[in-house]
Structures are given as structure tokens and as C-alpha cells.
Design a protein around this motif. Sequence first.
Motif, PDB file in Angstrom:
ATOM      1  N   SER A   1       0.811  -1.225   0.000  1.00  0.00           N
ATOM      2  CA  SER A   1       0.000   0.000   0.000  1.00  0.00           C
ATOM      3  C   SER A   1       0.838   1.267   0.000  1.00  0.00           C
ATOM      4  N   VAL A   2       2.141   1.155   0.274  1.00  0.00           N
ATOM      5  CA  VAL A   2       3.003   2.352   0.337  1.00  0.00           C
ATOM      6  C   VAL A   2       4.140   2.251  -0.682  1.00  0.00           C
ATOM      7  N   GLY A   3       3.882   1.542  -1.769  1.00  0.00           N
ATOM      8  CA  GLY A   3       4.904   1.366  -2.789  1.00  0.00           C
ATOM      9  C   GLY A   3       5.346   2.654  -3.440  1.00  0.00           C
ATOM     10  N   PHE A   4       4.572   3.722  -3.323  1.00  0.00           N
ATOM     11  CA  PHE A   4       4.926   5.015  -3.913  1.00  0.00           C
ATOM     12  C   PHE A   4       5.983   5.764  -3.111  1.00  0.00           C
ATOM     13  N   ALA A   5       6.262   5.316  -1.874  1.00  0.00           N
ATOM     14  CA  ALA A   5       7.215   6.015  -1.015  1.00  0.00           C
ATOM     15  C   ALA A   5       8.629   5.893  -1.575  1.00  0.00           C
ATOM     16  N   ASP A   6       9.482   6.834  -1.193  1.00  0.00           N
ATOM     17  CA  ASP A   6      10.872   6.822  -1.660  1.00  0.00           C
ATOM     18  C   ASP A   6      11.703   5.794  -0.908  1.00  0.00           C
ATOM     19  N   GLU A   7      11.226   5.375   0.256  1.00  0.00           N
ATOM     20  CA  GLU A   7      11.987   4.438   1.077  1.00  0.00           C
ATOM     21  C   GLU A   7      11.049   3.773   2.074  1.00  0.00           C
ATOM     22  N   ILE A   8      11.264   2.494   2.322  1.00  0.00           N
ATOM     23  CA  ILE A   8      10.527   1.780   3.359  1.00  0.00           C
ATOM     24  C   ILE A   8      11.544   1.161   4.309  1.00  0.00           C
ATOM     25  N   VAL A   9      11.480   1.558   5.568  1.00  0.00           N
ATOM     26  CA  VAL A   9      12.380   1.049   6.599  1.00  0.00           C
ATOM     27  C   VAL A   9      11.598   0.104   7.500  1.00  0.00           C
ATOM     28  N   VAL A  10      12.084  -1.116   7.645  1.00  0.00           N
ATOM     29  CA  VAL A  10      11.460  -2.114   8.521  1.00  0.00           C
ATOM     30  C   VAL A  10      12.450  -2.434   9.642  1.00  0.00           C
ATOM     31  N   VAL A  11      12.025  -2.202  10.883  1.00  0.00           N
ATOM     32  CA  VAL A  11      12.845  -2.555  12.040  1.00  0.00           C
ATOM     33  C   VAL A  11      12.219  -3.779  12.684  1.00  0.00           C
ATOM     34  N   ASP A  12      12.940  -4.879  12.637  1.00  0.00           N
ATOM     35  CA  ASP A  12      12.409  -6.168  13.099  1.00  0.00           C
ATOM     36  C   ASP A  12      13.051  -6.572  14.423  1.00  0.00           C
ATOM     37  N   SER A  13      12.231  -7.091  15.317  1.00  0.00           N
ATOM     38  CA  SER A  13      12.720  -7.484  16.641  1.00  0.00           C
ATOM     39  C   SER A  13      12.702  -8.999  16.822  1.00  0.00           C
ATOM     40  N   GLY A  14      13.400  -9.701  15.939  1.00  0.00           N
ATOM     41  CA  GLY A  14      13.589 -11.133  16.136  1.00  0.00           C
ATOM     42  C   GLY A  14      12.503 -12.020  15.593  1.00  0.00           C
ATOM     43  N   SER A  15      11.953 -11.704  14.440  1.00  0.00           N
ATOM     44  CA  SER A  15      10.917 -12.557  13.854  1.00  0.00           C
ATOM     45  C   SER A  15      11.463 -13.951  13.574  1.00  0.00           C
ATOM     46  N   THR A  16      10.619 -14.937  13.820  1.00  0.00           N
ATOM     47  CA  THR A  16      10.988 -16.324  13.549  1.00  0.00           C
ATOM     48  C   THR A  16      10.222 -16.882  12.349  1.00  0.00           C
ATOM     49  N   ASP A  17       9.379 -16.058  11.734  1.00  0.00           N
ATOM     50  CA  ASP A  17       8.660 -16.481  10.537  1.00  0.00           C
ATOM     51  C   ASP A  17       9.325 -15.843   9.310  1.00  0.00           C
TER      52      ASP A  17
ATOM     53  N   THR B   1       8.863 -12.898   7.998  1.00  0.00           N
ATOM     54  CA  THR B   1       8.718 -11.444   7.954  1.00  0.00           C
ATOM     55  C   THR B   1       9.914 -10.769   7.293  1.00  0.00           C
ATOM     56  N   VAL B   2      11.109 -11.077   7.754  1.00  0.00           N
ATOM     57  CA  VAL B   2      12.314 -10.420   7.231  1.00  0.00           C
ATOM     58  C   VAL B   2      12.510 -10.748   5.759  1.00  0.00           C
ATOM     59  N   ALA B   3      12.323 -12.011   5.391  1.00  0.00           N
ATOM     60  CA  ALA B   3      12.493 -12.407   3.989  1.00  0.00           C
ATOM     61  C   ALA B   3      11.506 -11.671   3.088  1.00  0.00           C
ATOM     62  N   LEU B   4      10.280 -11.531   3.521  1.00  0.00           N
ATOM     63  CA  LEU B   4       9.268 -10.831   2.735  1.00  0.00           C
ATOM     64  C   LEU B   4       9.610  -9.360   2.594  1.00  0.00           C
ATOM     65  N   ALA B   5      10.118  -8.765   3.677  1.00  0.00           N
ATOM     66  CA  ALA B   5      10.501  -7.351   3.620  1.00  0.00           C
ATOM     67  C   ALA B   5      11.641  -7.138   2.637  1.00  0.00           C
ATOM     68  N   VAL B   6      12.622  -8.006   2.675  1.00  0.00           N
ATOM     69  CA  VAL B   6      13.764  -7.895   1.753  1.00  0.00           C
ATOM     70  C   VAL B   6      13.303  -8.074   0.309  1.00  0.00           C
ATOM     71  N   GLU B   7      12.445  -9.051   0.072  1.00  0.00           N
ATOM     72  CA  GLU B   7      11.929  -9.296  -1.278  1.00  0.00           C
ATOM     73  C   GLU B   7      11.176  -8.083  -1.815  1.00  0.00           C
ATOM     74  N   ALA B   8      10.523  -7.342  -0.910  1.00  0.00           N
ATOM     75  CA  ALA B   8       9.745  -6.175  -1.320  1.00  0.00           C
ATOM     76  C   ALA B   8      10.610  -4.930  -1.486  1.00  0.00           C
ATOM     77  N   GLY B   9      11.906  -5.049  -1.241  1.00  0.00           N
ATOM     78  CA  GLY B   9      12.804  -3.914  -1.415  1.00  0.00           C
ATOM     79  C   GLY B   9      12.923  -3.008  -0.216  1.00  0.00           C
ATOM     80  N   CYS B  10      12.481  -3.459   0.934  1.00  0.00           N
ATOM     81  CA  CYS B  10      12.591  -2.654   2.149  1.00  0.00           C
ATOM     82  C   CYS B  10      14.023  -2.700   2.694  1.00  0.00           C
ATOM     83  N   ARG B  11      14.381  -1.667   3.413  1.00  0.00           N
ATOM     84  CA  ARG B  11      15.639  -1.689   4.154  1.00  0.00           C
ATOM     85  C   ARG B  11      15.338  -2.236   5.541  1.00  0.00           C
ATOM     86  N   VAL B  12      15.921  -3.363   5.872  1.00  0.00           N
ATOM     87  CA  VAL B  12      15.593  -4.073   7.105  1.00  0.00           C
ATOM     88  C   VAL B  12      16.710  -3.898   8.122  1.00  0.00           C
TER      89      VAL B  12
END
Length: 279
Positions: free
Chosen positions: A24-40, A42-53
Motif C-alpha cells: 500500500s506504500v509502494g509510492f514512497a521513496d523508502e521503506i524502513v522495517v525494524v524487526d525485533s527477532g521474527s521467527t517467521d 517477515t524479514v524475507a518478505l521485507a527484503v523481497e519487497a525492497g525494504c531496508r531491514v
Amino acid sequence: MANPLSVCIITCNEEANLPRCVASVGFADEIVVVDSGSTDRTVALAVEAGCRVIDQPFLGYAAQKNMAVQAASHQWVLCLDADEWLLPGAEAVIRQALATHRPEVAGYALKRHTYYLGDWVNHGGWWPEYRLRLYDRQRGEWVGDSIHEDVEVQGAVARLDVEVGHFSFRDIAHHLNKINTYTSMRAQHWHAQDHASAGWLQLIGRPLWRFCRMFLFRGGWREGQRGFIIASIVAFYVFTKYAKLWELQHGQGQGKGPDVPVWDAVSDARVRNGNAMIK
């Protein structure tokens, strides 16, 4: 867009929600995801979507979100929870606001709309629920305690006609699980701060008032049985946090059973044998 935009999201095991939020926010210039130890995933999906994790052990809600904002590259930030997403039409409104905002405006409140028990909740004080989420990070920050957090800015706050979807509770069981966690955190915080005692007013009056305000005065009854269920659960949340505070203040939260004599089979046998010898 006159001012570039960074989107900041904090996550922990949000594989079911994050893709919808990020899309929903693909128009943004940058997406920053701060993850606190996901075991599912989450991180892989964020990286695939081009987020900075960024990996960061949980600091508390306000501190974690401030950390995400500090890591952003741009002055204007949009902070969303992973279970939130922008509904259609948001991009054009946000672009226009950032391109033409008045200098005194330091932030914008968006309209959060909760989806629960199969439909959008339109009454009971849950809609429209304005939340300050888009702001100038040089003039604002997240503040709050262990549970509740809000953005405070130095400057004016305007409202935007931008709808934010919110899917916080999958079902009633999930809602009650969250209530159990949040009420424990709230009670412990109050207890540490020497909060006023949990008396009859807090245990009866506050839950009853919350139900009446939500279901009767704010139109929750318009939602039918679903509105009654929601108002009842919210009242239960209020009751539970004060009940847990009472438990802590009275030292009843240690999980100990009653003090009773412990039967020692060996000692009892020795006593009986001794008595038999005397006889």
C-alpha cells in the motif's frame, strides 16, 4: 513529490500482515522495517519487497518506532504498524500535502478504520479514529509508556482525508490473547509507578462506563450483536487491567497455593514405629 517520504514499520512475526502494508506504500521513496527477532518469514518478505531491514531487539513501542524514524533517510516520515495499510486514494492526497504544506504544519493525522469480526467497524468511537502518523521527524517523536504510544510534534497538526485500514485482531481468541498481554503490561507499569489502588470504582465503574460510552453513547448499538460483543470485550479489557493491578498490590500474583502442613511420609512412619516400640 516536493518532499521525499520514508515509511517506517516495526515488525515481529508479521508475515501475514506485512505484504499488505508494504504494497500500500509502494509510492514512497523508502521503506524502513525494524524487526525485533521474527521467527517467521517477515524479514524475507521485507527484503523481497525492497525494504531496508534493520534488526533491533525490542526496546518498547515508542523507543522502537523512534529508532526506525532515526534510521530513515528523509525528513518526512509515515509510520504504520504492520497490521495497517493505506486504502486506495491515499497516494494522491499525501503527495499533494507534502508538496503544498504550510510551514507551521509539522504533522498530519490520518483516519484509521478497523476491520473486525468480518466487517468494518463504523461506530462505537472506532471510526473515524484519527492518528498522527505522517510528520516532520525534525519536529516530532514518539512518546509513551510500555503499551500506548503517540507522536508529539512541535507545530500544527492538520487532518488528511486518508484512510488507514487496521486489522489488529484475527478473531475473538486473538483479541483476548492480546488483552491478556497488554493488561499485564499495563498493570505492571501502574504498579511500578505506585498507581492509585484498584477499588470498587475502578473494578466496576470504569468497565461499566466504557461499555456504556462505546455501545450506547457512541453508537456501537448500530453494529448490532457485533457492536455488543466489541463493547463487552473492551469493557473486559478495562476490568482486567484493574483486576491485575489489584492482584499485584495485594501480593496475590505469585501463583502460590495456600499454606498447609506438608505431610512427610518418612517422618510419619518413624513416629508410628517409635510409638509402637514404646507400647
